[in-house]
Enzyme design. Structure first.
Site, short mmCIF file in Angstrom:
data_model
loop_
_atom_site.label_atom_id
_atom_site.label_comp_id
_atom_site.label_asym_id
_atom_site.label_seq_id
_atom_site.Cartn_x
_atom_site.Cartn_y
_atom_site.Cartn_z
N SER A 1 28.41 53.54 56.73
CA SER A 1 27.61 53.79 57.94
C SER A 1 26.28 53.07 57.82
O SER A 1 25.70 53.01 56.73
CB SER A 1 27.34 55.30 58.07
N HIS B 1 24.02 54.16 60.11
CA HIS B 1 23.29 55.13 60.93
C HIS B 1 23.31 54.71 62.41
O HIS B 1 22.35 54.90 63.15
CB HIS B 1 21.85 55.26 60.42
N THR C 1 22.92 62.54 53.92
CA THR C 1 22.63 61.23 54.51
C THR C 1 21.63 60.51 53.61
O THR C 1 20.55 61.04 53.33
CB THR C 1 22.06 61.40 55.93
N ARG D 1 20.41 52.52 63.56
CA ARG D 1 19.11 53.16 63.79
C ARG D 1 18.18 53.04 62.58
O ARG D 1 17.05 53.51 62.64
CB ARG D 1 19.32 54.63 64.15
N ARG E 1 12.24 52.61 65.63
CA ARG E 1 12.97 52.69 66.89
C ARG E 1 11.95 52.52 68.00
O ARG E 1 11.22 53.43 68.36
CB ARG E 1 13.71 54.02 66.98
C1 FMN Z 1 21.06 60.67 68.98
C2 FMN Z 1 21.48 60.46 67.55
C3 FMN Z 1 21.04 61.35 66.59
C4 FMN Z 1 21.44 61.20 65.27
N1 FMN Z 1 21.06 62.13 64.35
C5 FMN Z 1 21.51 62.03 63.08
C6 FMN Z 1 21.19 63.03 62.12
O1 FMN Z 1 20.50 64.00 62.43
N2 FMN Z 1 21.69 62.87 60.87
C7 FMN Z 1 22.46 61.80 60.51
O2 FMN Z 1 22.89 61.71 59.35
N3 FMN Z 1 22.78 60.85 61.40
C8 FMN Z 1 22.33 60.93 62.66
N4 FMN Z 1 22.69 59.97 63.57
C9 FMN Z 1 23.61 58.89 63.17
C10 FMN Z 1 25.07 59.29 63.39
O3 FMN Z 1 25.47 60.26 62.48
C11 FMN Z 1 26.03 58.10 63.21
O4 FMN Z 1 25.80 57.49 61.97
C12 FMN Z 1 25.95 57.06 64.31
O5 FMN Z 1 25.63 57.63 65.56
C13 FMN Z 1 27.30 56.36 64.41
O6 FMN Z 1 27.26 55.34 65.34
P1 FMN Z 1 27.84 55.46 66.85
O7 FMN Z 1 26.79 56.23 67.62
O8 FMN Z 1 27.93 54.02 67.25
O9 FMN Z 1 29.15 56.16 66.79
C14 FMN Z 1 22.27 60.11 64.90
C15 FMN Z 1 22.71 59.21 65.88
C16 FMN Z 1 22.33 59.38 67.19
C17 FMN Z 1 22.84 58.41 68.22
#
Ligand code: FMN
Length: 363
Positions: A256, A258, A157, A261, A166
């Site tokens: 992506s 993220h 990532t 986030r 956040r």
């Molecule tokens: C609760 C949560 C924890 C996440 N933790 C990680 C993580 O540890 N590593 C990472 O690369 N992305 C993390 N993400 C991002 C997700 O991999 C992804 O990019 C994102 O959730 C996609 O969007 P969506 O929730 O609308 O499907 C996290 C997202 C959420 C909602």
């Protein structure tokens, strides 16, 4: 009476009442004003489809193969940390659900079950996600463990030089508690993720303490040298970075932001997809995550050139609602919607999804 769970959004409604409020905010929230969280979903809402008729399509095949592994569905699970926050079995249950649905499960570096236990509950359909830590020995040992345990790829990532602001987590003073921990990593490296501090997110502080923000493209060669597994870069939003990723030996990339986030105001994933697909010009597969909530969302992204889509929050809604069955339920709901939409669009297989299916420009 238990409500009928037909869609990802049904699972969301059900999960909300089952998860502690600060954990719910951690899952649902995004950076700053959460504009990109909303934009990811809205971009799919804007899509209008151009179905073909009299195509003789009675059923559609949603299967595909990636890096030599066959999947029954192009809807996979994006890496999300700490599944034990919503289910006692955590990632082991998620792996069982993904496997039942024939889907890819990308296990997060901060998983709350061991890589080996998760792999044992899966069937070769797991990849491991890593962040770039200052402690490269930790990354190397995780990559080696993943390879030994049968993981199919390493996903790095690349959009977290520091954590997005956040605000929900800041206001909640969010901390990883309740006996949940990133069990695959030396506890000394993880200590600050568990320390409560009013007005701050423990995860943001932990990121600042442990992630290496000085990373550049040339550092990728080091990780490449740690593993024989395919290397996938997650967090690409521009043509320029897509080309650099392919030039620096990435085996695939994930468009992506993220899940909204990280950089608030970043372009919606779907809106960045065509530019990235064109720039990569077939050199490596392009995946997408962010805002995928239904089968038609997956179909639109695939039509615009994604090989697979990943979904982050919906599997957590499924896990919170019904453990492994809930995870499988969410994935099957989206895959069933996709199959149905393919039939109604006259497309018998994923290869038949092309750009002519999506009306350009939106309304
Ligand atoms: C609760 C949560 C924890 C996440 N933790 C990680 C993580 O540890 N590593 C990472 O690369 N992305 C993390 N993400 C991002 C997700 O991999 C992804 O990019 C994102 O959730 C996609 O969007 P969506 O929730 O609308 O499907 C996290 C997202 C959420 C909602």
């Amino acid at each position: 009476m238990t409500p009928l769970l037909l869609t990802a959004s049904d699972y969301r409604d059900s999960a909300q009442g089952l998860v502690k409020p600060d954990v719910w905010d951690f899952i649902e929230g995004g950076a700053e004003d959460e504009r990109t969280v909303a934009a990811n979903v809205r971009a799919f809402d804007r899509v209008r489809l151009r179905p073909r008729v009299l195509a003789g399509v009675a059923d559609a095949d949603t299967g595909l193969s990636l890096f030599g592994t066959a999947y029954a569905t192009p809807v996979g699970i994006a890496p999300t940390a700490y599944h034990r926050l919503v289910d006692a079995e955590g990632e082991v249950a998620t792996a069982r659900g993904a496997t039942a649905a024939g889907a890819l499960f990308v296990v997060a570096m901060f998983a709350s079950r061991t890589l080996e236990d998760i792999a044992a509950a899966a069937a070769g359909n797991v990849w491991l996600q890593l962040y770039w830590l200052r402690r490269r020995d930790v990354m190397r040992s995780l990559a080696e463990r993943a390879e030994r345990a049968g993981y199919g790829a390493i996903m790095l990532t690349v959009d977290v030089p520091r954590m997005g602001r956040r605000r929900r987590d800041m206001r909640n003073g969010f901390t990883i508690g309740g006996g949940v921990a990133a069990v695959n990593i030396d506890p000394a490296v993880m200590a600050s993720a568990h320390r409560r501090d009013a007005g701050r997110s423990a995860l943001a502080r932990h990121t600042a303490d442990t992630f290496d923000p000085t990373l550049t493209w040339t550092d990728l060669a080091w990780l490449r040298g740690c593993t024989r597994l395919p290397l996938v870069l997650k967090g690409i939003l521009t043509a320029q970075d897509a080309v650099l990723a392919a030039d620096h030996g990435a085996d695939a990339i994930v468009v992506s932001n993220h899940g909204g986030r990280q950089l608030d105001g970043a372009v919606a994933s779907l809106d960045a997809l065509a530019e990235v697909v064109d720039a990569v010009a077939g050199r490596i597969p392009v995946l997408l995550d962010g805002g995928v909530r239904r089968g038609t969302d997956a179909m639109a992204a695939l039509a615009l050139g994604a090989r697979m889509v990943l979904t982050g929050r919906p599997p957590l809604w499924g896990l919170a609602t019904g453990g492994a069955d809930g995870v499988a339920g969410v994935l099957r709901a989206m895959t069933g919607e996709l199959e149905h939409a393919m039939v109604l669009s006259g497309r018998p297989a994923l290869e038949a999804l092309d750009r002519s299916l999506v009306r350009p420009g939106g309304p």
